[in-house]
Structure formats: structure tokens, C-alpha cells
Enzyme design. Structure first.
Site, PDB file in Angstrom:
ATOM      1  N   SER A 270      36.592  -4.406   7.511  1.00 34.35           N
ATOM      2  CA  SER A 270      38.005  -5.003   7.602  1.00 34.35           C
ATOM      3  C   SER A 270      38.742  -5.254   8.828  1.00 34.35           C
ATOM      4  CB  SER A 270      38.855  -4.332   6.623  1.00 34.35           C
ATOM      5  OG  SER A 270      40.150  -5.139   6.140  1.00 34.35           O
TER       6      SER A 270
ATOM      7  N   GLN B 172      38.519 -13.553  12.317  1.00 33.53           N
ATOM      8  CA  GLN B 172      39.578 -13.967  11.568  1.00 33.53           C
ATOM      9  C   GLN B 172      40.615 -14.600  12.434  1.00 33.53           C
ATOM     10  OE1 GLN B 172      42.890 -10.905  10.715  1.00 33.53           O
ATOM     11  NE2 GLN B 172      42.128 -11.283   8.590  1.00 33.53           N
TER      12      GLN B 172
ATOM     13  N   TYR C 272      52.371 -13.298   8.773  1.00 28.82           N
ATOM     14  CA  TYR C 272      52.319 -14.185   9.981  1.00 28.82           C
ATOM     15  C   TYR C 272      52.388 -15.633   9.672  1.00 28.82           C
ATOM     16  CZ  TYR C 272      50.263  -9.884  11.674  1.00 28.82           C
ATOM     17  OH  TYR C 272      50.433  -8.446  12.072  1.00 28.82           O
TER      18      TYR C 272
ATOM     19  N   ARG D   3      42.486 -15.215   3.776  1.00 26.01           N
ATOM     20  CA  ARG D   3      43.124 -13.793   3.480  1.00 26.01           C
ATOM     21  C   ARG D   3      44.454 -14.102   3.024  1.00 26.01           C
ATOM     22  NH1 ARG D   3      43.352  -7.619   5.958  1.00 26.01           N
ATOM     23  NH2 ARG D   3      41.438  -7.568   5.101  1.00 26.01           N
TER      24      ARG D   3
ATOM     25  N   ARG E 232      40.350   1.902   7.641  1.00 30.65           N
ATOM     26  CA  ARG E 232      40.373   3.386   8.127  1.00 30.65           C
ATOM     27  C   ARG E 232      39.181   4.175   8.163  1.00 30.65           C
ATOM     28  NH1 ARG E 232      45.447   2.083   6.441  1.00 30.65           N
ATOM     29  NH2 ARG E 232      47.106   2.473   7.865  1.00 30.65           N
TER      30      ARG E 232
END
Length: 794
Positions: free
Chosen positions: A435, A514, A595, A643, A737
């Protein structure tokens, strides 16, 4: 279904503590000692608490108030897990022995959908009649000397607290005790979308049975299980609108029962159903901010509820009783005992409630899954709560799980996560995505050696697709001074160095970029210096859909004009051209997390009154304009994803329905997949964190928008990935993570599953590490002989 054991030490603690009296001097001599105990509610939780407390200290005066008669009860059967039974066995063998004599046990689950029965075994259930359970507990309470007051309303909760040392509120979902102290307990009751009714059949199902009926009015489901040699519980459930359309709101109890029997005549073999004051009701989830007040404590449904589809109500109440009794034995004062009880039980209950909510929402949205292949439909149902997984089912019933894998298209010996997936001209060799993760380690937007090592290591680690962090399309569009960009040729050259490494050293691994713009969340410090905190100096001006700061007191962005919107769209296009030349295989447009583009989509951050604000369609306009411009500049054979934040986790934010509409719109404009995240749009959000907590949003978008999805959010194990892929809830899984913890997460997932095949390839220099290293033995040889008692030589 059986669930993992809550806290294995409770039963043993009670076993060790089963003594006539407590020994703490504060209890023995202080006023806090709970000598006189009042229990409000004579259900299983209240009765079992009474029996435990009296058994542990025969000198206690324990009184139970129950407004109904001894044999009055709703429902018919009760399911208990092996873990709960183990706790009962250790705490009170007499109760356990009585239960054992009446339990009906079975292993199978049958799922009937569109005339096809799917069977899965190895699940291990135990059930008995609720009335019999109450009789056993009544007998035990009488034998121990508990005072049971039936057909008697309990005194006022305030008065009880004054007259008794301890008040246990076991008075159910509509608890009067809880309501009397509402301002302290601060309960939240959430009403859900289905109606259900408890009924019974006078024969025993040979398995736990789920049956789906597609009627002219909508979908109706049956949950059934045996609780005696000649009796079964039957729960009939349907959405509120189906219930009304079918006319159940106009039927009396007998008519309603007969109608249910007719709908499920095949499952019942033409037999009738019977009721017992059976009323249609709507499930309510109860959550309390506190579970105790002074000397009053909540247990069972008064403290929390969990949907019947995971069989947890009585289980939770019994486990509450065990934990409360143990904490009263262990702690030196009543306040400490009640605090310890809540600290022990709250995380267990929260986990159960998350699983229960996932289960109930699956049934609420059942029509979404009706078109799935039969075995995948059954697998999806069995794994709906996320507590039962692919690995669980493989161990319980390898035959069933293997049939699901074959139907899905898994080659022999191939876990679902290692099957390929195609996006436009790009074939991903497995379903794992690294990710996007902001590293905040660029200089003037240029990625350096850190990015090469970071992304290169993860490309070597086996994932099919490695995504960059959000790469900013302009200097003003950065989040922090450490953010990477694609707004200069030097930056593009640095990115090409990284993509060249990935393609040369990790052949078969794709790398995606991205693209995004920070919007109102820019000009902040590096994450480890204060996330979302403004820079102490060197701030740059911000722009956004509307002039709203992200945090109170933060920089107020300028509302973008039409000319500025055009400039930003061209910045995205120019960055896409540079990304293509830099050799990226996939491009993702960042329209999430508050964003810039996300700020246009959310009603909480877009207050514009022009053509780019107001209705969902207008809020979508600018993000779609940017998408179209980027798609036109991006090579047609290379895929492009988006996304989105499927919910803002805040009142008045993006709804689930709007998220589906957003995904559908991007798909119509050429998006090859939607990367479904949530939140981070407003600073005062209240996310509902938990394992795979964002996956239901991906699931909904996949099925309702008909577009491939990437699921993200607390997906941490290869078992989770296999489960989500095989159930059809997502097409790809993005993990962040876990890849920080272990850059070779996918390679290790293959090794741990014993998989060797085209779905994951070990780099040649690493092949010697494809098997877990041998470690020293830590287990001691078991004794060959055990002599009990003195040896007799002769």
C-alpha cells in the site's frame, strides 16, 4: 459459531479461588465487602452470577429479582461454545455436569441457496433448551441458598444501591437499572434494519441450517439449529421493507407463524412451527461508555449486546458472570474489582461486537451476494464475521474448502492469494499490494537512496504490485517538505532509477505511482515531528475546494478559482506524462484522505455554490475532470486506479450510497479498479477501528458498482488475504504496516503455506532463505514412565 476463547485464565482463577471466604483484609474488615448482593434479572447471566457468588462465599446474602415466572422465557434454544463450557466446568462442576446431560451436539453447517445445499463440517456446537438451562440454574441457586424472587419487580435502583453492598444489573437490553443512571453509563442503542422472530420446530435439524428464500417481496432467511433430540430453534429474519411488503405487520402471532412455516416448508419437511409469545422485533446493539457506577455493575445484555447470528448473547452473559466473580475474589476492594472486571471484559466484548456487527450487516445486505457461485456464497456466509477464516475452514473441513478453491479457479496447491489478476494490459501474479505509505524522506521532491532501498526491498519481497507514496504534482501540493514529487524532470529521472531497479531485479513485480495534491492538509511538519501540525517557518499558501482549515486554528486555504482548477488539472496531466516516461506500470489518482480531490468529494469539506459544489454529481465534477485528463495522458494499455474514502467517519459526511456512486462514476470514466480506504477527511472523525475494518466498504463497492476493488485497512495476515479473496469481498489486498514490519511479507506467506509456484518468485540470491531457518530445540523429551505412589518391589 465457536469463537476464540475470551480470556483463558478466568476459569482457572475461579477454580483456584473456590473457597468459603475471601482473605483480603480490606474485604474482611472494610465496608466495601459485598456481603449483601442484589441481582436484578433472572436470566442465565443473573442466575449464574448468583450461584457463583454464593458458592464462593456461602455467608453472602444473594437475592435475585425476576419480574416473570420461573418458566417464562423468550426463545427456545441456547448455543454455548466449548470455551464457555470450559469456564463453567472449572468454576462449578455441578452446573457443568447438569448441562452436559442435556446438551445436543453437532458439527455441520448446511447452507441452502437456490435449491443447492452446501455442507461444511468440523464446527463443533453444543445447545440445549433455554428453559432447561434456567431450570438447571434455578436448582443450583436453590441448593446454594440463593433467594429467588419471581414475579417480583426489583426495588428502585437507587434504593437497592443504598441497601445492598453490590447490585448486579442483569436486566437485559431494556435495563431499568441502566436507564436510572443513564447519565453515568451513557448507553448508545443502535437499531438495525432487519426484523426477526424466534420460533421452534418439533424435530431436530441435523445441522446448523441457513436457508435463503427469494420471495416476490424480497429475501427472507432462516437460521435453525437443534436444541433437543426432538426440537429446533428457528429464527426467521428479513429486512424491514420486506417484512412490511409481505404483510407480516398485519398478521397476528398464529398467522405469522403459519406464514413462516409455509415459506420454509422444504426446510421443515412440511411440519408446522410453534411460537411462545413470539413477536417480531428489531435487533438493537447496546454499548455503554461505563459498566459500573458506585456499587452497581452491568452484565450481559444490560452492558452490551451482540447479534444472535454469532450465537453470543448467553455466552457473553455467562462469561461476564465468571469474570465478575473472579475479580471480586482477586481484588482488595469493590471499586478495584469492578474496574478490573470492566478492563478484562471490555476488549473481549468489543471484539465480539465487531464480529457480530459484521455478521448482522452481512445478513442485512444478503441480496448483494445472491448471484455469487454456490460454494463461494457459502464460504462468504461462513466467514462473514471475520472470526472464521480460510485457514479455520481448511482445518475444519478440507473437502469443503478445497471445493470452494476449485470453483474459484485456484490451481491445485495454490492459496487464493497466489492466483493472478488482470488489470487492463497488466497481469499481476498474485493478489498482494504494498500500500502507498508516505515516507517524508525526499529532498526538494526528489526520491533518493532511501526510496530506492525502501521500494526495492518490498519489490523483492514478493508482492505483485508495489505502490509509491503519494507523489505530489506541484511544490505547493506537498504535504510536508519531505514529500516526493513529479513536477520536475530531475524528480522523474530519480523515479526512473527506482522503476528500472524493480523491473530488472524483481521481474514480474509491478510498480505503481500514486499522484495527489495535499490541498488544505499541506504545509505541515514531518510525521514524526508532529503530524498535521503547521511548519514553524517556511509555510506555503494552501488551496482547497472551500476555505476551511483542516484543524481549528490551522491555515485557512484559498478557495480555488476556475482558472486555478485548470492549472491544477494540467499539473496532474504533466505529472502523469512524467510518470509514464519514468516507467511506472500503474497510476493511481489519490481522491481520498481529505487531500485536494477528496476535499471536493466530501460534503463536509466542499461548501461551494458554483458548478463544483452542492449535489454529489457537482462535487464529483472536478475529480472526474482531473481523472479524464490523466487517463488521456496515461498510456492506454496501462491500468489506472482511484483511491477513495468511502466514509468520512463523521456525521453529515460521505454516505455509503454516495461512495458507491463515486466508484461507479470513476469506473464509467475508465478506472480499472477502486482502492477503497476510509476517513482522514476531517480532524474530528470517529473511526470504528478493528481487523479488516474497511473491507465492508470495498465489498459493497465491488458488488454494487461492479468494479474491481482493492481492500485496505488492518489486513495483516495471509489468512485474512486468502479469506477476503476467496469470499469475493475484494480482488486485491493492500497492506501497509505489515510491509514495514517485514519487507518480504509475501515471500514469507508463501513459505509458511508451503507454496511454490508462479504466484510468487524468490529472487535467485534469496532462494536459500525460502525455508524457515532451523532453530534449537526448546521442548524437553516427555517422561517415558510415570510412577503413581510408592513402588512395590517384591
Amino acid at each position: 459459531m465457536p469463537t476464540p476463547k475470551a480470556r483463558g485464565s478466568v476459569d482457572m482463577r475461579l477454580r483456584r479461588g473456590a473457597r468459603p471466604a475471601t482473605t483480603h483484609p480490606q474485604w474482611r474488615n472494610g465496608l466495601d465487602r459485598p456481603h449483601r448482593v442484589a441481582i436484578v434479572g433472572g436470566g442465565p447471566g443473573g442466575l449464574y452470577t448468583a450461584a457463583l457468588l454464593k458458592r464462593l462465599d456461602p455467608g453472602r446474602q444473594v437475592t435475585v429479582w425476576e419480574r416473570n415466572a420461573p418458566d417464562d422465557t423468550f426463545g427456545f434454544g441456547v448455543v454455548l461454545s466449548d470455551e464457555t463450557l470450559g469456564g463453567i466446568e472449572h468454576a462449578d462442576p455441578a452446573v457443568y455436569a447438569a448441562l452436559q446431560a442435556d446438551f445436543v451436539r453437532w458439527d455441520d453447517i448446511h447452507i441452502v441457496h437456490r435449491g443447492t445445499l452446501q455442507a461444511s463440517g468440523g464446527h463443533g456446537f453444543a445447545a440445549l433448551g433455554r428453559r432447561r438451562l434456567l431450570e438447571i440454574l434455578h436448582e443450583r441457586c436453590h441448593a446454594l441458598g440463593v433467594e429467588l424472587r419471581f414475579r417480583t419487580e426489583a426495588p428502585d435502583p437507587v434504593r437497592l444501591a443504598e441497601e445492598y453492598d453490590l447490585v448486579v444489573a442483569a436486566d437485559g437490553v431494556h435495563s431499568t437499572t441502566r436507564e436510572a443512571h443513564r447519565e453515568v453509563f451513557r448507553p448508545t442503542l443502535t437499531k438495525h434494519r432487519c426484523r426477526y422472530v424466534w420460533l421452534a420446530a418439533d424435530f431436530a435439524f441435523d445441522a446448523f441450517r441457513f436457508e435463503i428464500a427469494e420471495t416476490e417481496h424480497g429475501v427472507i432467511q432462516l437460521h435453525g439449529y437443534p436444541y433437543a433430540a426432538d426440537a429446533s430453534t428457528v429464527i426467521v429474519e428479513m429486512r424491514e421493507e420486506v417484512w412490511r411488503a409481505a404483510g407480516f405487520d398485519e398478521l397476528d402471532e398464529a398467522e405469522s407463524t403459519a406464514r413462516c412455516a409455509k415459506i420454509f416448508a422444504d426446510a421443515l419437511g412440511g411440519r408446522p412451527l410453534r411460537s411462545n409469545k413470539s413477536a417480531w422485533t428489531t435487533f438493537r446493539t447496546v454499548v455503554n461508555e461505563r459498566w459500573s457506577h458506585g456499587n452497581t455493575v452491568l452484565i450481559g445484555d444490560a452492558a452490551h449486546t451482540a447479534h444472535f447470528s454469532i450465537g453470543s448473547g448467553t455466552k457473553l452473559a455467562v462469561e461476564d458472570a465468571l469474570a465478575l466473580a473472579a475479580c471480586l475474589e482477586e481484588q482488595p476492594s469493590l471499586p478495584e474489582a469492578l474496574a478490573a472486571y470492566e478492563a478484562e471484559r471490555r476488549p473481549v466484548v468489543a471484539s465480539t461486537q465487531r464480529a457480530a456487527r459484521a455478521s448482522l450487516e452481512w445478513f442485512e445486505d444478503l441480496p448483494r451476494y445472491l448471484g455469487r457461485p454456490p460454494r463461494q456464497f457459502a464460504f462468504n456466509l461462513l466467514t462473514r464475521s471475520r472470526r472464521v477464516t480460510h485457514e479455520n475452514l481448511r482445518l475444519r473441513d478440507a473437502r469443503f474448502t478445497g471445493s470452494v478453491e476449485r470453483e474459484f479457479g485456484c490451481p491445485p496447491g495454490t492459496p487464493p492469494m497466489f492466483t493472478p489478476f488482470r488489470l487492463r494490459g497488466l497481469t499481476l501474479r498474485n493478489r498482494v499490494v504494498v500500500s502507498p505509505m508516505d515516507m517524508y524522506s525526499a529532498t526538494d521532491g526528489v526520491p533518493g537512496d532511501f526510496h530506492l532501498v525502501h521500494l526495492g526491498a518490498r519489490a523483492l519481497g514478493g508482492a505483485a504490485l508495489v505502490m509509491t507514496e503519494m507523489v505530489c504534482v506541484s511544490e505547493e501540493g506537498r504535504i510536508t517538505p519531505g514529500c516526493a514529487g513529479l513536477y520536475t524532470g530531475r524528480q522523474a529521472e530519480a523515479w526512473k532509477r527506482i522503476t528500472d531497479f524493480v523491473h530488472a531485479q524483481a521481474p514480474g513485480t509491478a510498480i505503481g505511482v500514486q499522484l495527489g495534491h495535499s490541498g488544505r492538509k499541506g504545509s505541515t511538519r514531518l510525521m514524526w515531528e508532529g503530524m498535521d501540525e503547521p511548519l514553524p517557518e517556511g509555510n506555503w499558501p494552501l488551496v482547497a475546494a472551500s476555505p476551511l482549515p483542516y484543524k481549528p486554528g490551522g491555515q485557512i486555504p484559498r478557495e480555488l478559482s476556475r482558472a486555478q482548477l485548470t492549472d491544477i488539472r494540467e499539473q496532474f496531466t504533466a505529472a502523469a506524462v512524467r510518470a509514464s516516461r519514468a516507467g511506472f506500470d500503474l497510476l493511481e489518482l489519490h481522491c481520498a484522505h481529505g487531500y485536494l480531490l477528496s476535499g471536493f468529494l466530501s460534503p463536509l469539506t466542499n461548501h461551494r455554490t458554483d458548478a463544483y459544489g452542492g449535489s454529489p454529481e457537482k462535487r464529483l465534477r472536478f475529480p472526474l475532470e482531473v481523472f479524464d485528463a490523466v487517463r488521456a495522458a496515461w498510456p492506454q494499455e496501462r491500468p489506472m486506479t482511484v483511491r477513495v474514502s468511502a466514509t468520512d467517519w463523521a456525521e453529515g459526511g460521505t454516505s455509503a450510497e454516495e461512495a458507491v456512486a463515486v466508484a461507479r462514476a470513476f469506473a464509467a470514466h475508465g478506472a480499472d479498479a477502486v482502492d477503497v480506504s476510509t476517513g482522514q477527511v476531517v480532524a474530528d472523525e470517529r473511526p470504528e477501528f478493528g481487523r479488516s475494518y474497511q473491507t465492508p466498504y470495498a465489498d459493497r463497492i465491488r458488488h454494487e458498482a461492479g468494479v474491481p476493488v482493492i481492500a485496505v485497512g488492518a489486513i495483516s495476515s495471509w489468512d485474512d488475504v486468502n479469506s477476503l479473496i476467496l469470499a469475493g469481498r475484494t480482488d486485491l489486498c493492500a497492506l501497509a504496516r505489515p510491509h514495514l514490519y517485514d519487507p518480504h511479507w509475501t515471500l514469507h506467506a508463501a513459505a509458511e503455506q508451503g507454496y511454490e509456484g508462479p504466484g510468487v518468485v524468490w529472487p535467485a540470491p534469496y532462494r536459500a532463505g525460502s525455508r524457515r531457518p532451523v532453530t534449537g530445540r526448546t521442548d524437553a523429551p516427555k517422561p517415558r514412565l510415570a510412577l503413581h505412589g510408592p513402588r512395590q518391589d517384591g
